[in-house]
Enzyme design. Structure first.
Site, PDB file in Angstrom:
ATOM      1  N   ARG A 131     -11.904  -2.793  -3.460  1.00  0.00           N
ATOM      2  CA  ARG A 131     -11.582  -3.610  -2.285  1.00  0.00           C
ATOM      3  C   ARG A 131     -10.088  -3.550  -2.012  1.00  0.00           C
ATOM      4  NH1 ARG A 131      -8.225  -7.426  -0.528  1.00  0.00           N
ATOM      5  NH2 ARG A 131      -8.526  -8.622  -2.447  1.00  0.00           N
ATOM      6  N   ASP A 132      -9.253  -4.161  -2.855  1.00  0.00           N
ATOM      7  CA  ASP A 132      -7.816  -4.090  -2.620  1.00  0.00           C
ATOM      8  C   ASP A 132      -7.322  -2.658  -2.743  1.00  0.00           C
ATOM      9  OD1 ASP A 132      -5.163  -4.955  -2.191  1.00  0.00           O
ATOM     10  OD2 ASP A 132      -5.540  -6.796  -3.296  1.00  0.00           O
ATOM     11  N   HIS A 190      -6.980  -0.312   0.407  1.00  0.00           N
ATOM     12  CA  HIS A 190      -5.753  -0.200   1.204  1.00  0.00           C
ATOM     13  C   HIS A 190      -4.965   1.047   0.814  1.00  0.00           C
ATOM     14  CE1 HIS A 190      -5.915  -4.125   3.148  1.00  0.00           C
ATOM     15  NE2 HIS A 190      -6.073  -4.734   1.983  1.00  0.00           N
ATOM     16  N   SER A 213      -0.377 -12.933  -2.368  1.00  0.00           N
ATOM     17  CA  SER A 213      -0.697 -11.782  -1.519  1.00  0.00           C
ATOM     18  C   SER A 213       0.521 -10.938  -1.173  1.00  0.00           C
ATOM     19  CB  SER A 213      -1.357 -12.255  -0.223  1.00  0.00           C
ATOM     20  OG  SER A 213      -2.370 -13.197  -0.478  1.00  0.00           O
ATOM     21  N   HIS A 240      -4.806 -14.060  -8.286  1.00  0.00           N
ATOM     22  CA  HIS A 240      -4.743 -12.687  -7.766  1.00  0.00           C
ATOM     23  C   HIS A 240      -3.280 -12.351  -7.517  1.00  0.00           C
ATOM     24  CE1 HIS A 240      -6.168  -9.296  -5.089  1.00  0.00           C
ATOM     25  NE2 HIS A 240      -5.000  -9.530  -4.511  1.00  0.00           N
ATOM     26  N   HIS A 299       0.022  -9.418  -6.804  1.00  0.00           N
ATOM     27  CA  HIS A 299       0.529  -8.112  -6.382  1.00  0.00           C
ATOM     28  C   HIS A 299       1.837  -7.835  -7.105  1.00  0.00           C
ATOM     29  CE1 HIS A 299      -2.188  -6.703  -3.147  1.00  0.00           C
ATOM     30  NE2 HIS A 299      -2.536  -7.988  -3.140  1.00  0.00           N
TER      31      HIS A 299
END
Length: 338
Positions: A14-15, A18, A168, A195, A197
């Protein structure tokens, strides 16, 4: 041994979408999902990077429709929960119903950190359909710990199984994470997840801070594949958690093999902190804006850093990718008028 079970949520499909321009094939989806399932991860998230129904001119078209990817992956997933992300306003309950028919077991409903109310109906529908439902608060650096608790309680009241807060933009440092997770954990009666990054190089440290403050669901991806500088690298995270005595229930060697043999060959470039992704974290800009910003910078002859700083100044949020071109155009006009 720390007896607290840490559930590992893999979001490579999913991520990570990108980072490969939403180009996963059915063969890759089945192979990666099946290999991950054998390692013992708890959830395997698969959809367009911006959630189900994200394939569009705004967010980037998928090479293969995500429903086909879900159908291909489902037979290979025997133990984990096959999961989708849904961002209200991009995906709808009708889209979720179509994903149900493909065999999903869970949905994570992702809203801006101050807009949990837009996801109430989606959480309620998911629970009525027998799905695991997760309230997912994006861009959590943009709200105080107290505001996050307020918004999380909206999801709790709607029936969410756990609350996930997301860095995010890759903007937070460990103390930011501790403040948010600790207050949230002490304020609600359902599990908490995190979550991260890696735009400031803090993804592993932030994930560990979340675990130490009581988070029991942690997102990660193979090789860190994801938007911006990527996500918490799953094989590294689990090795560190294992060394610290946490129970993840995963096969660490197996994760290393999936990352090396299944995911690395499909990567379009090494996942690294380059100048533009560093600027995402520094300016507090949504990580999925990165490739769109590069394209706009090339089109208008701008430095992508200038675009990212302006996006951060305007506090753009997920779902406003179409504004990147407007911002770039405005910067060009400003330069002409100087």
């Amino acid at each position: 041994m720390n007896k607290q079970k840490i559930h590992i949520v893999d979001t490579t499909l999913r991520d990570g979408s990108h980072a490969v321009s939403h180009s996963f094939t059915t063969e890759q989806a089945a192979e990666i999902a099946g290999s991950l399932d054998k390692t013992g991860v708890s959830l395997i998230e698969l959809s367009h990077g911006d959630g189900i129904a994200g394939s569009s001119i705004n967010y980037g078209f998928s090479t293969t429709p995500e429903l086909e990817l879900l159908k291909a992956a489902k037979p290979a997933v025997k133990n984990a929960k096959l999961t989708v992300l849904l961002i209200p306003g991009i995906g709808t309950i009708e889209d979720l119903k179509e994903a149900e028919e493909c065999g999903i077991a869970a949905v994570r409903v992702a809203t801006h950190v101050t807009e949990a109310d837009t996801g109430i109906q989606h959480i309620q529908y998911a629970k009525s359909a027998g799905l695991m439902a997760v309230g997912f608060l994006m861009l959590s650096h943009m709200a105080s710990p107290e505001k996050i608790v307020e918004q999380a309680k909206i999801f709790v009241d709607a029936g969410a199984d756990y609350i996930n807060i997301a860095d995010s933009a890759g903007y937070m440092v460990p103390n930011d994470v501790r403040a948010r997770i600790s207050l949230l954990k002490s304020s609600i009666d359902i599990p908490v997840g995190f979550h991260s990054h890696n735009n400031l190089g803090c993804a592993i440290a932030n994930s560990l801070a979340a675990v130490e403050e009581g988070a029991t669901y942690i997102d990660a991806t193979c090789r860190g594949l994801g938007a911006g500088a990527g996500n918490t690298q799953i094989e590294v995270l689990c090795a560190v958690l294992n060394r610290l005595g946490y129970d993840t229930g995963v096969d660490i060697y197996g994760l290393m093999d999936v990352a090396e043999k299944n995911v690395e060959p499909v990567m379009q470039r090494p996942q690294m902190i380059n100048t533009a992704s560093l600027m995402l974290g520094y300016a507090g800009v949504y990580s999925s804006f990165l490739l769109h910003t590069y394209r706009a910078a090339e089109k208008f002859g701008l430095n992508p850093r200038d675009i990212l700083v302006e996006l951060g100044r305007r506090q753009m949020v997920g779902g406003q990718e179409d504004m990147i071109v407007d911002v770039a155009y405005a910067l060009v006009q400003q330069q002409k008028n100087k």
